[in-house]
Design an enzyme around this catalytic site. Structure first.
Site, PDB file in Angstrom:
ATOM      1  N   CYS A 295      -2.826  -2.599  -4.650  1.00 54.89           N
ATOM      2  CA  CYS A 295      -1.381  -2.395  -4.768  1.00 54.89           C
ATOM      3  C   CYS A 295      -0.714  -3.681  -5.244  1.00 54.89           C
ATOM      4  O   CYS A 295      -0.825  -4.724  -4.590  1.00 54.89           O
ATOM      5  CB  CYS A 295      -0.793  -1.954  -3.436  1.00 54.89           C
ATOM      6  SG  CYS A 295       0.973  -1.618  -3.510  1.00 54.89           S
TER       7      CYS A 295
ATOM      8  N   GLY B 220      -9.222   2.499 -15.796  1.00 51.51           N
ATOM      9  CA  GLY B 220      -8.310   1.852 -16.723  1.00 51.51           C
ATOM     10  C   GLY B 220      -8.384   2.384 -18.135  1.00 51.51           C
ATOM     11  O   GLY B 220      -9.447   2.385 -18.760  1.00 51.51           O
TER      12      GLY B 220
END
EC number: 1.3.1.89
Length: 650
Positions: free
Chosen positions: A396, A498
């Site tokens: 995060c 990603g």
């Protein structure tokens, strides 16, 4: 925060003012015949919109003015020019520094979407549930008990069909349903379809709800955490030798030498065999609360080669996960849940743990900064919810979490991180996984040094996002570094994450040697990406098919959040948040070169029909128009600004 908290949607106004001329670098290559200018794009939508709807308001607020983003989030239109038109040379030093800030993160201070016009006249829940007993609240009840009076002030129905009534034979929201005309008698009595009721049709099974009794115990701090406290006492006594700590559960395909022999438990006084008792038992008597599970006794997580839907904050809700499961997602994970909020019994946080019956491989993601709260929360979940794994969020990037020592900050707090992992592993009976980034700073990679330690601490699987915290989404993910980390993590499974937006991207990612791939923003842009990867093809999906997907999402949302006003507006809110991502998808038939790349900004273009053009709009007003096609008109005071703001194309 999870991957989906990315600064995802474009800024209101869409992709640059490129007309029918040459495309810039970083712009999606759309066929010349479809390109247009910003002015022509919006003129087309306005002209067609007036033909299709009689609504004059086409923006987010009742006055007809588009909601502006907060001042701190605005960026300059041209390099070398400040917000007030001055050049950087003429601007003051303080102003110059302010204009150099990149737009990222959340739109803070945005207006809330929660409607307030119905809060004044809410019907008593006892009448909604048609309870024969007295009011649940007794004399202290502040809700309406007059159904006729409620119907006089209730807003008009949003449509003639109720999804809950047609699917399950009965709508549990009765007169408060915004589609009540489909199942309400003139006197206000709720109808029931006897055929569906006779077949015993029930709503889909949703597990992992919070029991009211447990909620009260959590709020009063009456829940005991013996196993967690025992593990924490070991940490307070000093460092524990590696051989004395269980290695946790390894995923399938990760060979480990494990001692599965009988564990010696020191015998205390009075351990002789007790005499037989005439009292009958109601089930087997286990010793799980006394003797920890050995690593070979834990459940195993075998997801090698499977498609993993990332835990997407805000957009990764249960209805969206159902959509992705339908298109081929194999593994799903709930949105990030804060461990302290779970320990306090907050209903909004426990709602993030709910699991639909179609989610056959499901996990929950926890965020925390300290071993005591994370270990206690893990023990609580092991007793109360049904999951296949528990994930620790160490990726995060937002400041609110990072400054408290959670998220990416744990990568620099190895002692606390180790205590969290070992403590949770001791109290969980399911595998423990971790999601990390390449590092905190943009050019300082930490993952390759951290992965061997995670393997030794007993982590079953690690997911690596190929970006650092500071990098965010301004550059491509570093898959070359992920390939290096695969070797460092061996034999522990490593998933890569990603920039996967096509089956070609997925194939290149698998060539790096990762165990599997996690998909985040790609699933938000086109949830049918899972189908494309499994079938190895590009799907030129039509606008009508995309609208059907949105319709299914709204139906799932009404099932999950309810068909009353509150449920409808909550469904609308999450639909709009998702549309802020979907608008970035460019149809396959419009591209000069395949596939679309996730870092390429779509220019202004006219689609093959009106709906395809409308879905390409970057204006919140047009997203609201799409929501009205599915959920009816918005309330008079409705306003919307997307939660996240993109800088992915800069």
């Amino acid at each position: 925060m999870a991957e989906g908290t990315a600064e995802a949607p474009l800024e209101n106004g869409g992709g640059g003012d490129s007309g029918a001329g040459a495309l810039e670098r970083g712009v999606a290559p759309i066929k010349r015949q479809y390109l247009t200018t910003k002015e022509q794009f919006h003129q087309f939508l306005e002209a067609k919109g007036q033909e299709k709807t009689c609504r004059e308001t086409e923006v987010g607020d009742p006055a007809g003015n588009e909601l502006a983003e907060p001042e701190a989030k605005r960026i300059r239109l041209e390099d070398g020019q400040t917000a007030d038109g001055q050049t950087e040379e003429a601007a003051e030093p303080g102003e110059q520094l302010q204009t150099q800030k990149r737009a990222r993160g959340q739109n803070k201070g945005r207006p809330h979407v929660k409607p307030t016009n119905y809060d004044k006249n809410r019907l008593c829940p006892s009448l909604i549930q048609e309870s024969a007993a007295k009011c649940f609240f007794g004399d202290r009840c502040r809700f309406l008990h007059d159904v006729g009076r409620y119907l006089e002030t209730k807003p008009a129905d949003l449509g003639p069909r109720c999804v809950l009534f047609e699917t399950f034979g009965r709508c549990p929201y009765g007169v408060t349903c915004r589609f009540a005309g489909a199942h309400l008698r003139p006197e206000g009595q709720n109808l029931v379809q006897e055929e569906l009721a006779a077949r015993g049709t029930q709503p889909p099974s949703i597990r992992n709800g919070l029991d009211k009794a447990l909620q009260q115990q959590l709020r009063k701090r009456e829940v005991r955490f013996e196993r967690a406290e025992q593990a924490l006492r070991r940490f307070s006594q000093g460092p524990t030798p590696a051989a004395a700590v269980p290695e946790g559960t390894a995923a399938e395909g990760a060979p480990r030498q494990e001692n599965c022999g009988a564990q010696q438990v020191p015998a205390g006084p009075g351990t002789s065999t007790p005499p037989s008792s005439p009292v009958r038992t109601c089930g087997p008597l286990t010793d799980e609360d006394v003797v920890r599970l050995r690593p070979c006794e834990k459940k195993r997580l075998d997801i090698r080669g499977k498609l993993y839907l990332a835990p997407l904050t805000t957009c990764g809700n249960l209805p969206f996960r159902r959509i992705c499961k339908r298109f081929g997602a194999d593994v799903t994970c709930g949105e990030m849940a804060v461990c302290t909020n779970l320990l306090q019994g907050q209903m909004s946080e426990w709602a993030l743990l709910k699991r639909h019956q179609c989610e056959d491989i499901f996990g929950v993601q926890l965020e925390g900064a300290f071993p005591d709260t994370m270990t206690k929360c893990a023990e609580l979940l092991s007793r109360t919810v049904e999951v296949d794994f528990v994930d620790i969020n160490v990726g995060c990037p937002i400041d609110l979490v990072y400054k408290k020592g959670g998220g990416c900050a744990l990568m620099n707090r190895s002692t606390k991180f180790q205590q969290i992992v070992r403590g949770m592993n001791q109290v969980l009976d399911v595998p423990l996984t971790v999601k990390i980034r390449t590092g905190v700073q943009e050019r300082v990679n930490l993952a390759h040094r951290l992965l061997p330690e995670l393997r030794d601490w007993g982590v079953a699987l690690v997911t690596l996002h190929g970006r650092s915290r500071e990098q965010r989404y301004t550059k491509l993910a570093d898959w070359q570094y992920i390939e290096e980390c695969v070797q460092a993590a061996s034999p522990m499974p490593l998933f890569g994450n990603g920039d996967i937006l096509s089956f070609e991207d997925a194939n290149r990612a698998m060539q790096t040697g990762v165990t599997g791939i996690m998909i985040a923003r790609g699933a938000l842009l086109k949830p049918w990406l899972f189908t494309e990867i499994k079938e190895q093809r590009h799907w030129d999906i039509s606008s009508s098919e995309r609208l059907d997907i949105l319709r299914d999402f709204t139906n799932y949302g009404l099932e999950h959040w309810g068909s009353d006003t509150q449920g409808v507006e909550k469904t609308r809110r999450f639909l709009l948040e998702w549309l802020s991502f979907l608008c970035r998808y460019v149809p396959v038939g419009l591209l000069e070169r395949l596939p679309q790349r996730i870092n390429e900004r779509p220019p202004y273009y006219l689609g093959r029909d009106y709906l395809e053009t409308l879905m390409a709009s970057q204006k919140a007003a047009d997203w609201i128009r799409i929501s009205e096609m599915l959920l009816g008109p918005v309330p008079p005071s409705f306003a919307f600004l997307p939660k996240h703001k993109a800088n992915a194309y800069k």
